[in-house]
Design a protein around this motif. Structure first.
Motif, short mmCIF file in Angstrom:
data_model
loop_
_atom_site.label_atom_id
_atom_site.label_comp_id
_atom_site.label_asym_id
_atom_site.label_seq_id
_atom_site.Cartn_x
_atom_site.Cartn_y
_atom_site.Cartn_z
N THR A 1 0.85 -1.19 0.00
CA THR A 1 0.00 0.00 0.00
C THR A 1 0.89 1.25 0.00
OG1 THR A 1 -0.06 -0.29 2.40
CG2 THR A 1 -2.04 -0.95 1.15
N PRO A 2 0.35 2.43 -0.38
CA PRO A 2 -0.98 2.66 -0.91
C PRO A 2 -1.05 2.31 -2.40
CG PRO A 2 0.23 4.72 -0.82
CD PRO A 2 1.14 3.69 -0.26
N PHE A 3 -2.27 2.04 -2.85
CA PHE A 3 -2.47 1.83 -4.29
C PHE A 3 -3.88 2.27 -4.67
CE2 PHE A 3 -3.56 -2.18 -2.15
CZ PHE A 3 -4.83 -2.43 -2.63
N TYR A 4 -4.04 2.53 -5.95
CA TYR A 4 -5.38 2.85 -6.47
C TYR A 4 -6.03 1.56 -6.97
CZ TYR A 4 -5.10 7.89 -6.11
OH TYR A 4 -5.05 9.16 -5.61
N TYR A 5 -7.30 1.44 -6.64
CA TYR A 5 -8.08 0.28 -7.09
C TYR A 5 -9.21 0.81 -7.96
CZ TYR A 5 -11.42 -3.59 -6.81
OH TYR A 5 -12.31 -4.59 -7.12
N TYR A 6 -9.35 0.26 -9.15
CA TYR A 6 -10.41 0.70 -10.06
C TYR A 6 -11.41 -0.43 -10.29
CZ TYR A 6 -7.29 4.59 -10.91
OH TYR A 6 -6.49 5.69 -10.74
N ASP A 7 -12.65 -0.16 -9.99
CA ASP A 7 -13.72 -1.12 -10.23
C ASP A 7 -14.17 -0.95 -11.68
OD1 ASP A 7 -16.17 -2.41 -10.52
OD2 ASP A 7 -16.77 -2.00 -8.44
N THR A 8 -13.64 -1.80 -12.54
CA THR A 8 -13.89 -1.60 -13.98
C THR A 8 -15.32 -1.99 -14.36
OG1 THR A 8 -12.66 -3.66 -14.30
CG2 THR A 8 -11.54 -1.62 -14.87
N VAL B 1 -7.54 12.00 10.11
CA VAL B 1 -6.82 11.00 9.31
C VAL B 1 -5.76 11.74 8.50
CG1 VAL B 1 -7.03 9.20 7.55
CG2 VAL B 1 -8.89 9.55 9.20
N VAL B 2 -4.50 11.40 8.76
CA VAL B 2 -3.40 12.17 8.18
C VAL B 2 -2.39 11.26 7.48
CG1 VAL B 2 -3.65 13.95 9.97
CG2 VAL B 2 -1.96 12.13 10.27
N GLY B 3 -1.62 11.86 6.59
CA GLY B 3 -0.58 11.11 5.88
C GLY B 3 0.79 11.35 6.49
N PRO B 4 1.82 10.75 5.88
CA PRO B 4 3.17 10.82 6.44
C PRO B 4 4.03 11.97 5.91
CG PRO B 4 3.08 9.17 4.72
CD PRO B 4 1.73 9.82 4.74
N ALA C 1 -0.77 6.50 2.98
CA ALA C 1 -1.02 7.37 1.82
C ALA C 1 -0.92 8.80 2.30
CB ALA C 1 -2.41 7.12 1.25
N GLY C 2 -0.49 9.66 1.40
CA GLY C 2 -0.36 11.07 1.78
C GLY C 2 -0.86 11.97 0.67
N MET C 3 -0.63 13.26 0.87
CA MET C 3 -1.05 14.23 -0.15
C MET C 3 -0.32 14.01 -1.47
SD MET C 3 0.85 17.52 1.51
CE MET C 3 0.49 18.74 0.26
N THR C 4 0.78 13.26 -1.44
CA THR C 4 1.48 12.96 -2.69
C THR C 4 0.66 11.96 -3.52
OG1 THR C 4 2.71 11.28 -1.48
CG2 THR C 4 3.81 13.39 -1.84
N ASP C 5 -0.18 11.17 -2.86
CA ASP C 5 -1.00 10.19 -3.58
C ASP C 5 -2.35 10.78 -3.96
OD1 ASP C 5 0.86 7.91 -3.07
OD2 ASP C 5 0.41 8.49 -1.02
N LEU C 6 -2.86 11.65 -3.10
CA LEU C 6 -4.17 12.29 -3.34
C LEU C 6 -4.09 13.70 -2.77
CD1 LEU C 6 -7.22 12.01 -4.18
CD2 LEU C 6 -7.66 11.46 -1.79
N ILE C 7 -4.02 14.67 -3.68
CA ILE C 7 -3.79 16.04 -3.21
C ILE C 7 -5.08 16.84 -3.03
CG2 ILE C 7 -3.49 17.19 -5.45
CD1 ILE C 7 -1.07 18.64 -4.19
N ARG C 8 -6.21 16.28 -3.44
CA ARG C 8 -7.46 17.06 -3.45
C ARG C 8 -7.85 17.63 -2.08
NH1 ARG C 8 -11.98 15.85 -4.78
NH2 ARG C 8 -12.36 17.62 -6.14
N PRO C 9 -7.76 16.85 -0.98
CA PRO C 9 -8.12 17.45 0.31
C PRO C 9 -7.23 18.65 0.65
CG PRO C 9 -8.10 15.06 0.48
CD PRO C 9 -7.50 15.40 -0.86
N ALA C 10 -5.91 18.52 0.41
CA ALA C 10 -4.99 19.61 0.77
C ALA C 10 -5.18 20.81 -0.15
CB ALA C 10 -3.55 19.11 0.68
#
Ligand code: LLP
Length: 386
Positions: free
Chosen positions: A13-20, A326-329, A294-303
């Motif tokens: 982890t972390p990884f993105y999972y896509y429900d195709t 809930v925070v990242g590293p 996971a951190g803002m490097t993986d998902l920046i939208r909240p920041a």
């Protein structure tokens, strides 16, 4: 959403999972609404993962690109060049040349200097460049300031008042063919009234142009349809019906005119989940922190936009609840996914699903702090893996 948790346990982890399956259902829901003279160009900026693009190509959609890199990714993924539109306020010469050589459907042009450069490059390469003028409709959308684009003070598009002059100017340019008008008012728009306002503004402009005898073949209304971040399982598929119905009702199309759309988020957001593992639960003086990998490097939208993404603990059967940030590293105070969030008591090793992250998630990831970019898996891949 159902997750293959046993498979998840063995993945880093972390990884993105896509429900195709959900992605395919969403694509079918869009297709069901399209009329014969309507064309969908998926806004690839939302997600350029080749595994995702493959499904969108198969659905027969075109692509809306904003860089040479995106054009190349789309050509590699198998989008036909003649279904690619290319927008952006700052197109470099090499990007324009790539579009010209590939034979894209059109350049969505945002200024007169850009028009002149495209003309010059088209001439050098012995091509005629098809262009649509991006007109700023001066419509404010009910969305976050950072993703509103259609107001007069935004950097995008050609001023409403100059539309006629710029169309006339195109006629002076030997290697430009003006084939249409392009608009886009913003993103994550849930008020259909905003799209109705856009449609009425387009009617106004078309009527004005008609008095000069100008008829254009194509109208492109951009993208921007929002999704339900609060309740992704309640609304896994965006309200395409209301969205398309709004244009059907309010936009007056001229005979033979083609209508183009550029949806991004509404097509891919709900099928994506960022899966992360809890590293530590820290009890500070005033709060409890769930620190995840996971951190803002993986998902920046909240920041970046204060965006809300629902977070679920998908491995815990804990009955008791607790309230956490809930925070990242990452070494930034803004590396926070959500504050004061109540969820089942969390422990080290639990897996969290950060929902609705298929759009503007993976593609906006960075390597800040020398982080590796997140991996990605599809439901199709994991279900068939032994
Ligand atoms: N067409 C144009 C000209 C655009 O600028 C955009 C998005 C779209 C279409 C697609 O919009 P959508 O259907 O996805 O709303 N990173 C931000 C969103 C930026 C949107 C930029 N333009 C976010 O994470 O919310």
């Amino acid at each position: 959403m159902k997750y293959p948790i046993d498979k998840f346990q063995s993945l880093r982890t972390p990884f993105y999972y896509y429900d195709t399956e959900l992605l395919d259902e969403t694509l079918q829901a869009v297709k069901a609404q399209l009329q014969p003279n309507w064309h969908m160009h998926y806004a690839v900026k939302a997600n350029t993962n080749p595994k995702v693009l493959r499904h969108i190509v198969e659905a027969g959609f075109g692509a809306d690109c904003v860089s040479g890199g995106e054009i190349q990714a789309c050509l590699d993924a198998g989008f036909p060049a003649n279904k690619i539109v290319f927008a952006g306020v700052g197109k470099s010469d090499w990007e324009i040349e790539l579009g010209l050589m590939a034979g894209i459907f059109c350049f969505n042009v945002e200024s007169v200097p850009e028009l002149e450069v495209i003309n010059e490059l088209a001439q050098q390469h012995g091509k005629i460049a098809p262009v649509a003028l991006r007109i700023n409709p001066n419509v404010g959308a009910h969305t976050h300031d950072n993703i509103s684009t259609g107001r007069a003070e935004d950097k995008f598009g050609i001023a409403w008042e100059s539309a006629y002059d710029v169309i006339e100017h195109c006629k002076q340019l030997s290697h430009i063919e003006c084939i249409g008008l392009h608009f886009h008012i913003g993103s994550q728009i849930l008020e259909m009234d905003d799209f109705a306002t856009l449609a009425l503004r387009i009617n106004e402009l078309q009527e004005m142009l008609e008095t000069y005898g100008i008829h254009l073949q194509n109208i492109n209304v951009g993208g921007g349809l929002g999704i339900d971040y609060e309740d992704p399982d309640g609304h896994p598929i965006a309200d395409f019906k209301s969205y398309f119905e709004t244009f059907r009702r309010y936009l007056q199309m001229r005979k033979g005119q083609q209508l183009h759309f550029e949806l991004g988020r509404a097509i891919v957001a709900q099928c994506g989940t960022l899966v992360s593992r809890v590293l530590y639960v820290k009890e500070a003086t005033l709060k409890k922190f769930t620190i995840i990998d996971a951190g803002m490097t993986d998902l920046i939208r909240p920041a970046l936009y204060d965006a809300y993404h629902r977070i679920e603990n998908i491995t815990s059967s804990e009955q008791s609840q607790n309230t956490y940030d809930v925070v990242g590293p990452i070494c930034e105070s803004s590396d926070v996914f959500v504050r004061n969030y109540t969820m089942p008591t969390t422990r080290r090793g639990d897996l969290l699903a950060i929902r609705s992250t298929g759009a503007y998630g993976e593609i906006m990831a960075s390597q800040y702090n020398c982080r590796t970019l997140p991996a990605s898996y599809t439901s199709q891949e994991l279900c068939c893996q032994e």
